[in-house]
Scaffold this active site. Structure first.
Site, mmCIF file in Angstrom:
data_model
loop_
_atom_site.group_PDB
_atom_site.id
_atom_site.type_symbol
_atom_site.label_atom_id
_atom_site.label_comp_id
_atom_site.label_asym_id
_atom_site.label_seq_id
_atom_site.Cartn_x
_atom_site.Cartn_y
_atom_site.Cartn_z
ATOM 1 N N GLU A 495 -2.251 -1.689 72.183
ATOM 2 C CA GLU A 495 -2.417 -0.316 71.732
ATOM 3 C C GLU A 495 -3.677 -0.219 70.867
ATOM 4 O O GLU A 495 -3.818 -0.993 69.921
ATOM 5 C CB GLU A 495 -1.185 0.107 70.913
ATOM 6 C CG GLU A 495 0.091 0.094 71.720
ATOM 7 C CD GLU A 495 1.336 -0.177 70.870
ATOM 8 O OE1 GLU A 495 1.285 0.007 69.644
ATOM 9 O OE2 GLU A 495 2.358 -0.595 71.461
ATOM 10 N N GLU A 526 5.627 -2.269 73.562
ATOM 11 C CA GLU A 526 5.513 -3.667 73.130
ATOM 12 C C GLU A 526 6.196 -4.650 74.075
ATOM 13 O O GLU A 526 5.670 -5.733 74.351
ATOM 14 C CB GLU A 526 6.089 -3.830 71.713
ATOM 15 C CG GLU A 526 5.216 -3.241 70.603
ATOM 16 C CD GLU A 526 5.298 -1.731 70.493
ATOM 17 O OE1 GLU A 526 6.165 -1.131 71.159
ATOM 18 O OE2 GLU A 526 4.500 -1.130 69.746
ATOM 19 N N GLN A 548 0.663 -4.198 67.536
ATOM 20 C CA GLN A 548 -0.133 -3.558 66.486
ATOM 21 C C GLN A 548 0.292 -3.968 65.068
ATOM 22 O O GLN A 548 -0.555 -4.233 64.222
ATOM 23 C CB GLN A 548 -0.070 -2.049 66.659
ATOM 24 C CG GLN A 548 -1.198 -1.335 65.985
ATOM 25 C CD GLN A 548 -1.372 0.066 66.544
ATOM 26 O OE1 GLN A 548 -0.577 0.956 66.267
ATOM 27 N NE2 GLN A 548 -2.423 0.259 67.330
ATOM 28 N N ASP A 551 5.938 -5.584 62.313
ATOM 29 C CA ASP A 551 7.236 -4.895 62.303
ATOM 30 C C ASP A 551 7.659 -4.471 63.715
ATOM 31 O O ASP A 551 8.840 -4.303 63.983
ATOM 32 C CB ASP A 551 7.157 -3.659 61.409
ATOM 33 C CG ASP A 551 6.691 -4.019 60.010
ATOM 34 O OD1 ASP A 551 7.518 -4.084 59.097
ATOM 35 O OD2 ASP A 551 5.481 -4.285 59.844
ATOM 36 N N TYR A 552 6.704 -4.277 64.601
ATOM 37 C CA TYR A 552 7.033 -3.808 65.957
ATOM 38 C C TYR A 552 7.190 -4.947 66.953
ATOM 39 O O TYR A 552 7.411 -4.724 68.139
ATOM 40 C CB TYR A 552 5.981 -2.782 66.426
ATOM 41 C CG TYR A 552 5.835 -1.686 65.405
ATOM 42 C CD1 TYR A 552 6.986 -1.030 64.938
ATOM 43 C CD2 TYR A 552 4.620 -1.360 64.832
ATOM 44 C CE1 TYR A 552 6.900 -0.069 63.943
ATOM 45 C CE2 TYR A 552 4.526 -0.396 63.838
ATOM 46 C CZ TYR A 552 5.679 0.242 63.400
ATOM 47 O OH TYR A 552 5.608 1.181 62.407
ATOM 48 N N HIS A 593 5.483 -1.209 57.813
ATOM 49 C CA HIS A 593 4.112 -1.720 57.902
ATOM 50 C C HIS A 593 3.863 -2.856 56.925
ATOM 51 O O HIS A 593 2.723 -3.127 56.572
ATOM 52 C CB HIS A 593 3.087 -0.608 57.655
ATOM 53 C CG HIS A 593 3.104 0.436 58.719
ATOM 54 N ND1 HIS A 593 3.905 1.534 58.667
ATOM 55 C CD2 HIS A 593 2.431 0.527 59.887
ATOM 56 C CE1 HIS A 593 3.738 2.275 59.742
ATOM 57 N NE2 HIS A 593 2.849 1.681 60.509
#
Ligand SMILES: Cc1ncc(C[n+]2csc(CCOP(=O)(O)OP(=O)(O)O)c2C)c(N)n1
Length: 803
Positions: A495, A526, A548, A551-552, A593
């Site tokens: 991304e 993801e 990115q 956390d993701y 984040h």
């Protein structure tokens, strides 16, 4: 037919007849393998069985359309396809059912996976690539339903890259102009999984040669179709993905699972469309059956109605195939019976051979150990007991290795007090067996080739007083620029990676310089970003997939854990996917984040390298090491480090950082702090403060969590300081607990410790927003200072009075 000579017509007809009868042979071979397989389980010769009965006809059609260089990513029903392709013998099929641990016996998984997990070997024994364009390729299966989809996307995407990226033209062992189709198979119920939809959408966007065949038998174990799919049909539900005259999309085909001609046509045209025009195809194969039910775990009479069971009998694809063959005049019923009789005999012969080979190996071990136990018994004071144990072992029906080993261990425990001369032979034999069993059941978690990270050349970064101070992100940018120029197989995607060069601009300007096939944007997905990377890496490319924010990673961690991290292990070195996953985390703002879920990562990604560079200089060196190696990795950059100043090394792109080697950032004598990532700066600041009161901290950056301190550097430090604190930003019991366990279990430091080893982590909740939120959630300089002081106070309350 008008223009064709009579001879030619006859020749074609006979080819067709031969082909049809050959397909019949494969279909019944597979069916009898299923029927006998189930019996083997019920006889106790195998633990579990899941079979491909009812799905045979579609699979012979798929095998006909499948070409050398193509890839399959499918699931446990695909035995007929593998057999018809010549990539799975019946003997190999049964070897896997029995869990035969030889690669030669079960080339897919060396007995490590339950039956129905297919794979071909992409690698030579030394880990080098075979010519993938000269062979049929099946990516190694996993059990979670639909988990084959994300990597399928990547396998198909690689064809697109090979066709469009001119720098890959010479890699003829991997692709011929991107003509390779990636064929996927999935059960109807599994299409409900999110990763199916995500993969389908992404394939429609990317326009890649991906054919997805849905084997639709109307059920997912006991649950009927109306619970699974809107409108009860996946091809109906996905109609919005269908291409039109003016818009790209999917081709959607529907065909019945018992209709031989329809299947042959559908697979041929799907293959052609995907191969030539890179149009993805959904091939919905309806009206399939499941003659023996879902698996050996239960019987389908419990949940299918009488009418349904009758329908399944009447529309069995092999029955229908026979009717078709007879009515088309290809063979008589008697001839088909004759073929089936022969096939049945051959399946039985290969099944028996598989059993003999599997049980024969164990019998050899059993005989050896029986004779050793008896001779040990003659010398032992526990003679009668030992002979009794030998006798019990001998009587075991279908003995397995566990029976042998547990008897030996019991005996060694029983005779522990006896003289070495009595125990010696049995002990030696057992120790050799342990090595063999390690190889059988525990090897290949990581690469065992010369390209493992542990063999990579260490080249130090060259920095001197003239090296310019730049933003950390510029160091990465220089590294990626160098790598894009020198390594044509390398590409980066994710991304916002393409046009703007990632959210922190480490790829800034590089898409403009190297083109959209080297540095590219993807949608927000993801799970399939990871799958895209896995598939491309399986095909010899060197992808860098970007998540990115750390956390993701949760969205992608299932693919990393189930597929990538297990790949080398589950194929015993037969396949590799050296994907680098780049992400950033630890500290920025708020709940989503600034996460540092290292415990989650460490528990679920064994089999991957996990790098935690403290700055971008280290990160670039780690990437260089990883690109030399054949191991998959996750690299977590420090989210708050891109604008911090670092000196640009002169040999950017070339210097490497070794894996598993901690770096001592500050030498000291009172206490060792073991940490990594963004915490390094905090601990260094705390060390400076503590120095002012005369406390001397040794600060160690572990650099990589997997592998962890391979040479015992932390243990050596503890021998000197006699105190240790493990600090990070994960929740308590996460990354710090892991580090402590590694040191306590592997480095024998207990006797050197003058104080209890301690951990300092973040709060158990996710970090609150803003600077105050961070301060009250994550470890601060003051937290480190106070924690260290507390340990010193406990050691010497007089010198360090309570705060
Ligand atoms: C993620 C996940 N959830 C549950 C299971 C257990 N499970 C194995 S097969 C299966 C049903 C699959 O049905 P379908 O996709 O229609 O394929 P079929 O077995 O009918 O060919 C389930 C629920 C699993 N393997 N993976």
């Amino acid at each position: 037919m008008a223009g064709k000579s009579q001879d030619k017509v006859q020749q074609e007809a006979s080819i067709q007849k031969n082909q049809v009868l050959e397909d019949f042979r494969w279909a019944v071979t597979s069916r009898h393998a299923s029927l006998m397989g189930r019996k083997e389980v019920f006889m106790g010769k195998a633990k579990f069985g899941i079979f491909g009965d009812g799905k045979e006809l579609a699979q012979v059609a798929m095998a006909r359309a499948f070409q050398k260089g193509d890839f399959r990513a499918g699931y446990y029903r695909d035995q007929t396809f593998m057999m018809a392709l010549g990539e799975l013998t019946v003997q190999e099929y049964f070897a896997q059912l029995y869990a035969h641990t030889n690669v030669e016996a079960d080339p897919a998984s060396a007995g490590r996976l339950m039956n129905g997990h297919f794979a071909t070997r992409f690698l030579n024994e030394d880990g080098s690539w075979k010519s993938l364009t000269s062979q049929y390729n099946a990516a190694a299966d996993v059990s979670p339903t639909a988990a084959q989809m994300p990597k399928l996307l990547g396998l198909a995407f690689a064809s697109k890259l090979f066709r469009n990226n001119k720098g890959l033209k010479d890699l003829s062992d991997f692709s011929v102009n991107g003509n390779e189709v990636a064929w996927g198979t999935i059960g109807n119920a599994s299409t409900s999984e999110g990763m199916f939809f995500e993969s389908m959408n992404a394939a429609g966007v990317l326009q890649i040669p991906m054919v997805v065949a849905v084997w639709d038998d109307g059920f997912g174990i006991s649950v009927p179709q109306e619970f699974h799919t809107t409108k009860g049909s996946i091809s109906e539900a996905l109609i919005g993905l269908q291409r039109t005259d003016t818009e790209n999309g999917f081709e959607i085909l529907r065909v019945k699972g018992w209709d031989y001609e329809g299947l042959m046509q559908a697979f041929a045209s799907a293959g052609q469309l995907a191969r030539e025009s890179h149009v993805p195809v959904l091939l919905h194969v309806e009206e399939m059956t499941q003659p023996q039910g879902h698996s050996t775990s239960g019987s389908h009479e419990r949940y299918k109605s009488k009418e349904r069971l009758q329908w399944e009998n009447d529309w069995d694809c092999i029955l229908k195939f026979k009717e078709y063959i007879i009515s088309s005049g290809f063979a008589t019923a008697d001839h088909l019976d004759e073929i089936e009789g022969e096939v049945k005999g051959e399946v039985k012969r290969q099944k028996d051979a598989a059993w003999l080979a599997f049980s024969g190996e164990i019998k050899v071990e059993l005989e050896e150990v029986l004779s050793l136990i008896r001779s040990t018994a003659e010398r032992s004071s526990r003679k009668i007991l030992l002979l009794q144990l030998a006798d019990d072992l001998k009587k075991t029906i279908n003995p397995i290795r566990k029976d042998v080993v547990s008897t030996v261990r019991k005996i060694l425990f029983l005779i522990r007090g006896e003289g070495e001369a009595i125990k010696k032979d049995l002990k030696e034999w057992y120790s050799q067996l342990q090595e063999k069993n390690f190889d059988r059941y525990n090897s290949h978690l990581y690469s065992q080739t010369e390209a493992a990270v542990s063999h990579c050349q260490v080249i130090p970064a060259q920095v001197n007083e003239n090296s310019p101070l730049v933003d950390g992100r510029e160091i990465l940018q220089a590294f990626f620029d160098y790598t894009l120029e020198h390594n044509p197989r390398f590409f980066a995607f994710g991304e916002d990676v393409g046009k703007i060069g990632d959210v922190n601009q480490a790829f800034a300007g590089l898409q403009a310089k190297y083109g959209e096939w080297r540095v590219m944007d993807t949608s927000i997905r993801e799970c399939t970003i990871i799958g895209q990377g896995i598939g491309a890496a399986l095909r010899g490319l060197r992808p860098m997939a970007e998540i990115q924010y750390l956390d993701y990673l949760l969205y992608g961690i299932q693919m990393l854990s189930d597929d990538l991290a297990t790949l080398t292990y589950r194929t015993k070195g037969g396949q590799k996917a050296p994907l680098i996953v780049r992400t950033r985390g630890h500290r920025l703002e708020g709940v989503w984040h600034s996460g540092s879920p290292m415990g989650m990562i460490l528990s679920s990604l064994r089999g991957m390298i996990v790098c935690v560079p403290r700055n971008m200089t280290q990160a670039a060196g780690m990437y260089a090491t990883l690109l030399q190696s054949d191991e998959p990795a996750l690299v977590i950059e420090c989210l708050n480090g891109y604008r911090l100043k670092e000196q640009m090394p002169q040999n950017i792109g070339e210097y490497t950082v070794p894996m598993g080697i901690p770096e001592v950032l500050r030498e000291g004598s009172d206490l060792t702090v073991v940490t990594y990532g963004s915490m390094c700066r905090i601990v260094m600041d705390a060390a400076a403060e503590l120095a002012e009161i005369g406390l001397s901290l040794e600060v160690i950056d572990v650099q990589t969590l997997l592998p962890f301190d391979t040479y015992g550097i932390i243990g050596q430090s503890i021998q000197k300081t006699n105190r240790v604190l493990f600090a990070d930003e994960d929740v308590p019991g996460g990354g710090t607990a892991f580090m402590m366990q590694q040191i306590l279990d592997n480095q024998n430091v207990y006797s050197y410790l003058d104080a209890a080893p301690q951990t300092l982590a973040a709060q158990a909740h996710r970090p609150a927003y803003s600077t105050d939120g961070d301060y009250f959630s994550k470890p601060s300089v003051e937290d480190v200072v106070e924690k260290v002081y507390q340990i010193m106070h406990e050691s010497n309350p007089k010198k360090f009075p309570a705060l």
